[in-house]
Scaffold this motif. Sequence first.
Motif, PDB file in Angstrom:
ATOM      1  N   TRP A 188      10.628 -17.732  23.220  1.00 43.11           N
ATOM      2  CA  TRP A 188       9.935 -18.271  22.434  1.00 43.11           C
ATOM      3  C   TRP A 188       9.453 -19.065  24.402  1.00 43.11           C
ATOM      4  O   TRP A 188       7.896 -18.936  24.545  1.00 43.11           O
ATOM      5  CB  TRP A 188       9.703 -19.277  22.238  1.00 43.11           C
ATOM      6  N   THR A 189       9.548 -19.770  24.953  1.00 44.21           N
ATOM      7  CA  THR A 189       9.483 -21.151  25.862  1.00 44.21           C
ATOM      8  C   THR A 189       8.481 -19.199  27.375  1.00 44.21           C
ATOM      9  O   THR A 189       7.857 -19.732  27.442  1.00 44.21           O
ATOM     10  CB  THR A 189      10.063 -21.411  27.420  1.00 44.21           C
ATOM     11  N   ARG A 238       5.366 -17.562  26.404  1.00 47.34           N
ATOM     12  CA  ARG A 238       4.063 -18.393  25.660  1.00 47.34           C
ATOM     13  C   ARG A 238       3.910 -19.015  26.939  1.00 47.34           C
ATOM     14  O   ARG A 238       2.337 -19.803  28.173  1.00 47.34           O
ATOM     15  CB  ARG A 238       4.398 -19.858  25.025  1.00 47.34           C
ATOM     16  N   VAL A 281      11.196 -12.750  18.731  1.00 50.60           N
ATOM     17  CA  VAL A 281       9.852 -13.711  18.816  1.00 50.60           C
ATOM     18  C   VAL A 281       9.127 -12.898  19.589  1.00 50.60           C
ATOM     19  O   VAL A 281       7.326 -13.237  18.631  1.00 50.60           O
ATOM     20  CB  VAL A 281      10.397 -14.316  20.640  1.00 50.60           C
ATOM     21  N   VAL A 305       5.304 -12.771  17.250  1.00 51.69           N
ATOM     22  CA  VAL A 305       4.253 -13.061  18.060  1.00 51.69           C
ATOM     23  C   VAL A 305       3.208 -12.015  16.781  1.00 51.69           C
ATOM     24  O   VAL A 305       1.266 -12.585  17.183  1.00 51.69           O
ATOM     25  CB  VAL A 305       4.080 -13.729  19.295  1.00 51.69           C
TER      26      VAL A 305
END
Length: 292
Positions: free
Chosen positions: A46-47, A50, A143, A147
């Motif tokens: 996720w890091t 994004r 993830v 999204v």
Amino acid sequence: MSTPQPPMPQAAAPDWQAAPAPSYAAYTSPIPVVRTHLGHAIASEWTKIRSVRSTMWTLGVFVLLVVGIGLLAAAVVSSSAGDSGLSGENPLSFGFFGLLLGTMCVITLGVLTTASEYGTGMIRTTMTACPSRGRVLTAKAIVFFLVAFAVTFASVLLVALADVALLDGTGVKDPSGSEWLKGTLGISLYIALLGLLSLVVGSIIRHSAGAITIMIGLVLAPLVIALFMFSSSLEDLRTALFEYSIPNQLSVFYSNSLTETGPSGWDPLWIIAGVTAAAFAGAYALLNQRDV
């Protein structure tokens, strides 16, 4: 005769030898050591997704295409249609044109999520931090899917609500509950799964440009090839290419199929889910057999 010598007294050991070694307390790291799990891998992915610029650019263009073209199509049609010019038409179907172009953005982002790490060499760092390769691929898939689904659903829902309002009074029918469900939730799941398939292809090919080319060909080639099949002996193949092409499967969610037969209802969703699951199994097997 020699006189025997008396034994010499032993010298006392020096103090530095005789003193016992001091005991030291065992070192304890201030960093807590925990057993890693899938949640940590998901947080890491996720890091990543994004914080890279490609995510914002591709999703931004996707929203612009879906919302912009969807609203533009409905506005043009509503201005030129009479009071009953669109009698019986599903107002949600005008979002199809933007979605068809927007799929290219989702495909691109899906490929870049995996293949870009192989291109930059970052995959070595990822695998060092998380030696479980299957866990890494699973975290990327979760993830990305969430999204892609969230962005697609928000865009499609906005277009659907706006199109129904714009086309009010032109004779279009009121969408039923089933049509609302397929035209928003169903097609969002389909687009997210198509992007997930692109992610898996990127993991298998390990080359961004090659994987994107393959996926665009998968989307467009069957329909284009079918358009140039004029021989009557190829009629069955031509029909199958029409029926199972991705553009036609997208239109099925709006009850507008190019043929009378072929997938209908929720069938396209089960087809893409099965293909993606098979590709994911193949990618998982290859990931554990090949070097990074």
